[in-house]
Design a protein around this motif. Structure first.
Motif, short mmCIF file in Angstrom:
data_model
loop_
_atom_site.label_atom_id
_atom_site.label_comp_id
_atom_site.label_asym_id
_atom_site.label_seq_id
_atom_site.Cartn_x
_atom_site.Cartn_y
_atom_site.Cartn_z
N ALA A 1 0.83 -1.20 0.00
CA ALA A 1 0.00 0.00 0.00
C ALA A 1 0.86 1.25 0.00
N ASP A 2 0.31 2.32 -0.56
CA ASP A 2 1.03 3.58 -0.65
C ASP A 2 1.34 4.09 0.76
N GLY A 3 2.56 4.54 0.95
CA GLY A 3 2.99 5.02 2.25
C GLY A 3 3.77 4.01 3.06
N THR A 4 3.82 2.77 2.62
CA THR A 4 4.60 1.75 3.33
C THR A 4 6.08 1.99 3.13
N ASP A 5 6.83 1.95 4.22
CA ASP A 5 8.27 2.15 4.13
C ASP A 5 8.91 0.98 3.38
N ASP A 6 9.83 1.30 2.47
CA ASP A 6 10.45 0.26 1.64
C ASP A 6 11.24 -0.74 2.48
N TYR A 7 11.99 -0.24 3.44
CA TYR A 7 12.80 -1.15 4.26
C TYR A 7 11.92 -2.00 5.17
N PHE A 8 10.81 -1.44 5.65
CA PHE A 8 9.88 -2.22 6.46
C PHE A 8 9.25 -3.33 5.64
N ALA A 9 8.89 -3.05 4.40
CA ALA A 9 8.31 -4.06 3.53
C ALA A 9 9.31 -5.18 3.24
N ARG A 10 10.55 -4.83 2.98
CA ARG A 10 11.56 -5.86 2.72
C ARG A 10 11.82 -6.71 3.96
N GLN A 11 11.78 -6.09 5.13
CA GLN A 11 11.98 -6.85 6.36
C GLN A 11 10.85 -7.85 6.57
N LEU A 12 9.62 -7.45 6.29
CA LEU A 12 8.49 -8.36 6.42
C LEU A 12 8.64 -9.56 5.48
N VAL A 13 9.05 -9.29 4.26
CA VAL A 13 9.20 -10.38 3.29
C VAL A 13 10.30 -11.33 3.72
N LEU A 14 11.41 -10.80 4.20
CA LEU A 14 12.51 -11.67 4.64
C LEU A 14 12.10 -12.54 5.82
N GLU A 15 11.31 -12.01 6.73
CA GLU A 15 10.87 -12.80 7.88
C GLU A 15 9.97 -13.95 7.46
N ARG A 16 9.12 -13.73 6.47
CA ARG A 16 8.19 -14.77 6.06
C ARG A 16 8.81 -15.76 5.09
N LEU A 17 9.87 -15.39 4.44
CA LEU A 17 10.55 -16.33 3.56
C LEU A 17 11.21 -17.46 4.33
N ARG A 18 11.49 -17.24 5.60
CA ARG A 18 12.08 -18.31 6.40
C ARG A 18 11.13 -19.49 6.57
N ASP A 19 9.84 -19.25 6.49
CA ASP A 19 8.85 -20.31 6.67
C ASP A 19 8.48 -21.00 5.36
N ALA A 20 9.06 -20.58 4.26
CA ALA A 20 8.73 -21.19 2.97
C ALA A 20 9.32 -22.60 2.89
#
Length: 251
Positions: free
Chosen positions: A98-117
Motif C-alpha cells: 500500500a502507498d505510504g509503506t516504508d520500503d525497508y519495512f516491507a523488505r523486512q516483512l518479506v525476509l521474515e516470512r521467507l524463512r517459513d517457505a
C-alpha cells in the motif's frame, strides 16, 4: 471590497511588507526542497523475490518454489497485489504494498516470512534491488577492439560493476549478454575406485594439502584444478538476467 482591502494594506504597510517577505522566504525554501524528476515515481512500494532453481522445468519450479513462496507470503501486511512469473530454472514473485509503506519495512516483512517457505534444500530466495519500476537511469553497451565477448563480460563483472555500485544513488547494476567463463571438473571413477575414495570424501580432502600420489585425485575438486581435469567453456549469461530483460546493457 477591493477598496477596503487597499485601505487596509495602506494603513498597515509594515504588516503587509513582513507578510510578503515571509511568503518569499517560504517559497524559496520550498523550491530548494522540491524534488525535480523527469519522470516522477508514482508507483506503489514493491518487493521482488527472485529464486533461481537451475536445471528444472517451469512446471517443477512452479510447484516446488513459486507456490510455497506465495503461500508463505500470503499473510504479509499491507500487501495489495501479488504476481508471480515462472520460467525454466527461475521463479519471480512480486509483491505490491500500500502507498505510504516504508520500503525497508516491507523488505523486512518479506525476509521474515521467507524463512517459513517450504522449498527444496539449497534453494535460496533473494530480494531484488531497492529501486522503483521506473528507476532505470542509464543503458550502455561495452565494446572493445580485440576483445571477445568473454573478455568483455569479465571487464563488466570485475571492473565496471564494482565501480558503478560505489556511486551514490545507484541501487544495482544488471548485466545482460556476453559469455561467462566456467570451470568444469571431470571425475575419473576408476581412479576414485583405485584409491578407495568417494566423491564426497574427495571434496572434503581437496582443501588439505597432500604430498602423496593421492593428491592427484583430491586436487580434482579444488578451486584450481590441474590441466588434466580442467576445461573452460562459455555459456550465455542471459539466465541470470531474466527478471531484467535488457539486451546487452546495464543499469
Amino acid at each position: 471590497m477591493l477598496d477596503r482591502l487597499l485601505d487596509l494594506a495602506l494603513a498597515r504597510r509594515g504588516a503587509v511588507v513582513a507578510a510578503a517577505v515571509i511568503l518569499v522566504v517560504a517559497g524559496a525554501w520550498s523550491f530548494r526542497q522540491l524534488k525535480l524528476e523527469a519522470y516522477p515515481d508514482i508507483s506503489d512500494p514493491g518487493v521482488v523475490v527472485i529464486t533461481p532453481y537451475p536445471g528444472f522445468a517451469a512446471e517443477e519450479v512452479e510447484q516446488q518454489v513459486t507456490v510455497p513462496i506465495e503461500r508463505a507470503l500470503n499473510n504479509t501486511p499491507n500487501v495489495i497485489a501479488r504476481r508471480s512469473r515462472t520460467i525454466f530454472g527461475l521463479s519471480v514473485v512480486e509483491l505490491t504494498f500500500a502507498d505510504g509503506t516504508d520500503d525497508y519495512f516491507a523488505r523486512q516483512l518479506v525476509l521474515e516470512r521467507l524463512r517459513d517457505a517450504n522449498i527444496p534444500d539449497g534453494v535460496t530466495p533473494t530480494l531484488g534491488p531497492l529501486s522503483p519500476g521506473i528507476g532505470e537511469m542509464y543503458r550502455y553497451t561495452l565494446r572493445g577492439a580485440g576483445y571477445d565477448a568473454m573478455r568483455l563480460r569479465e571487464i563488466q563483472d570485475w571492473v565496471l560493476t564494482p565501480r558503478l555500485l560505489q556511486v551514490p544513488g545507484v541501487a544495482d547494476v544488471v548485466t545482460f549478454g556476453g559469455q561467462v567463463r566456467q570451470y568444469q571438473i571431470e571425475i575419473d571413477p576408476r581412479a576414485l575406485d583405485k584409491y578407495r575414495v568417494t566423491w564426497a570424501s574427495s571434496r572434503c580432502r581437496s582443501a588439505a594439502p597432500a604430498s602423496s600420489d593421492r593428491s592427484r585425485i583430491s586436487s580434482r575438486s579444488c578451486s584450481t584444478p590441474p590441466r588434466a581435469c580442467r576445461s573452460s567453456s562459455a555459456t550465455s549469461a542471459g539466465s541470470g538476467s531474466v527478471p531484467f530483460p535488457r539486451p546487452a546493457s546495464s543499469r
